[in-house]
Design a protein around this motif. Structure first.
Motif, short mmCIF file in Angstrom:
data_model
loop_
_atom_site.label_atom_id
_atom_site.label_comp_id
_atom_site.label_asym_id
_atom_site.label_seq_id
_atom_site.Cartn_x
_atom_site.Cartn_y
_atom_site.Cartn_z
N ARG A 64 -61.87 24.84 26.26
CA ARG A 64 -61.46 25.42 24.99
C ARG A 64 -61.53 24.38 23.88
O ARG A 64 -61.21 23.21 24.11
N GLU A 66 -59.61 23.87 21.43
CA GLU A 66 -58.32 23.28 21.07
C GLU A 66 -57.89 22.17 22.03
O GLU A 66 -56.95 21.42 21.74
N THR A 67 -58.55 22.04 23.18
CA THR A 67 -58.27 20.91 24.08
C THR A 67 -59.38 19.86 24.05
O THR A 67 -59.12 18.68 24.28
N HIS A 242 -51.69 18.30 26.07
CA HIS A 242 -52.00 18.54 24.66
C HIS A 242 -50.85 19.27 23.98
O HIS A 242 -50.21 20.15 24.58
N VAL A 244 -51.04 21.22 20.61
CA VAL A 244 -51.94 21.61 19.52
C VAL A 244 -51.55 22.98 18.97
O VAL A 244 -50.97 23.82 19.67
N LYS A 245 -51.92 23.17 17.72
CA LYS A 245 -51.78 24.47 17.07
C LYS A 245 -53.15 24.83 16.54
O LYS A 245 -53.79 24.04 15.85
N THR A 246 -53.64 26.02 16.87
CA THR A 246 -54.94 26.46 16.37
C THR A 246 -54.76 27.23 15.07
O THR A 246 -53.82 28.00 14.91
N ARG A 267 -51.08 18.27 17.04
CA ARG A 267 -52.35 18.26 16.31
C ARG A 267 -52.77 19.67 15.93
O ARG A 267 -52.51 20.63 16.64
N LEU A 268 -53.46 19.78 14.79
CA LEU A 268 -54.03 21.03 14.34
C LEU A 268 -55.51 21.07 14.72
O LEU A 268 -56.21 20.07 14.59
N VAL A 269 -55.99 22.23 15.16
CA VAL A 269 -57.41 22.39 15.48
C VAL A 269 -57.92 23.66 14.82
O VAL A 269 -57.34 24.74 14.99
N THR A 271 -60.36 26.61 14.70
CA THR A 271 -61.23 27.33 15.63
C THR A 271 -61.95 28.44 14.89
O THR A 271 -61.45 28.98 13.90
#
Length: 273
Positions: A64, A66-67, A242, A244-246, A267-269, A271
Motif C-alpha cells: 500500500r 501509505e506504508t 507505521h 500514517v494518515k492518508t 506522517r501524512l501520505v 493517495t
C-alpha cells in the motif's frame, strides 16, 4: 527488474561525478536534485525516474502507498542517523540513547534505536504525552515530557528512569535550537548527537564540554540508496511499524497547516484514487 514490477524511488539524484556520488552518497551531492524539487515529482500521480534510482519492493512487504511512501522519507532519514551513532560506537549494552522529537521521523527513530542500538536503553523526549505514548508503543523503554522543563529537571527524570543523569547518544529528529541545547546539557562525556531535524536555523553548543569531554555532533541528511534498501528489507521482515494518515490531494493545504502546528502524530501520505 522488469516492466510491471512494483518499485519505490530513491528521491535523491546526484550528478554522478563528484566524490560524494562516487561514495554512494548522492543525497549530499552539491549539484544534486531531489524529486519534486526540480525534476517532476512530489505531488504528481506519475513521474519519470532514472532507472538507477528505483528499488524493487521485496517480497512480503505491504504494497500500500501509505506504508511504502514513508519509508523513502520519514522512515529513511532517522535510519541513517542511527547508523551514524552505531558506527561511531556510541550505542550498546549499558548505554542510553535518546530520540528527541516524536513526530513523523521520531516515531521511526525510536524503532531504529531499538533495532540498531545493541541493547542500549531507549528514552524518548517529546513535548506532548500523546506523542510519548506513541514512542512507548514503538519500543521506547522510558519517556520524558520536556515541555517547560529545565535541563536539571530533565536530568531528574532520567535519573528516576535509568539511574543516570546523562545519556550517551541522541538522535534529534526535530532540530530545534532549544532541543539541541537540552541534548547537549544531558550528554555524557564521549557522547554524540546526530541531528536529522531541520526545525531551527542553527545549533548552539557549549564549546568547553564538547572539547574537553570529546563530545561529538553529526549532521545527517536523508539517506542513500543502500540505506533505503536496508529499510525496505527491515520492513519486509515486519520489523517496522507505521503511524500514517492518508489524505487526498485536495486536502493537502489544510493538513500541511496542521503539520506545521504540530497537530499531526506520525506522517501524512497523499493517495490517489
Amino acid at each position: 527488474m522488469s516492466e510491471g514490477d512494483l518499485v519505490v524511488v530513491n528521491p535523491n539524484w546526484g550528478d554522478g561525478t563528484c566524490r560524494q556520488c562516487r561514495e554512494g552518497n548522492e543525497q549530499i551531492c552539491a549539484n544534486g536534485q531531489i524529486a519534486g524539487f526540480g525534476p517532476p515529482g512530489g505531488f504528481a500521480e506519475y513521474m519519470p525516474v532514472p532507472y538507477r534510482h528505483v528499488i524493487a519492493v521485496p517480497d512480503g512487504l505491504d504494497s500500500r502507498p501509505e506504508t511504502l511512501a514513508p519509508l523513502t522519507d520519514a522512515g529513511l532519514t532517522p535510519y541513517r542517523g542511527m547508523k551514524k551513532l552505531r558506527q561511531a560506537g556510541k550505542v550498546g549494552a549499558g548505554r542510553t540513547v535518546v530520540v528527541n522529537g516524536i513526530g513523523g521521523l521520531g516515531s521511526y527513530g525510536v524503532q531504529y534505536a531499538r533495532l540498531l542500538g545493541g541493547g542500549a536503553t531507549v528514552v524518548a523526549f517529546a513535548r506532548s504525552d500523546e506523542k510519548l505514548a506513541l514512542a512507548r508503543e514503538n519500543g521506547a523503554h522510558h519517556t520524558a515530557n520536556t515541555r517547560g522543563k529545565t535541563a536539571e529537571e530533565v536530568a531528574d527524570v532520567l535519573e528516576d528512569s535509568t539511574g543516570r543523569r546523562e545519556v550517551d547518544a541522541i538522535l534529534d529528529c526535530a532540530g530545534a535550537e532549544d532541543g539541541l541545547q537540552l541534548g547537549a546539557a544531558v550528554l555524557a562525556r564521549e557522547g554524540a548527537i546526530t541531528c536529522v531535524g531541520l526545525m531551527g536555523q542553527k545549533a548552539v553548543l557549549p564549546l568547553l564540554p564538547f572539547t574537553n569531554g570529546e563530545r561529538s555532533y553529526f549532521g545527517s541528511f536523508w539517506g542513500n540508496y543502500d540505506d533505503l534498501a536496508e529499510v525496505l528489507s527491515l520492513a519486509s521482515q515486519g520489523l517496522i511499524k507505521h503511524t500514517v494518515k492518508t489524505i487526498s490531494l485536495d486536502e493537502v493545504n489544510d493538513n500541511l497547516d496542521a503539520l506545521a502546528r504540530g497537530d499531526i502524530v506520525g506522517r501524512l501520505v497523499v493517495t490517489f484514487e
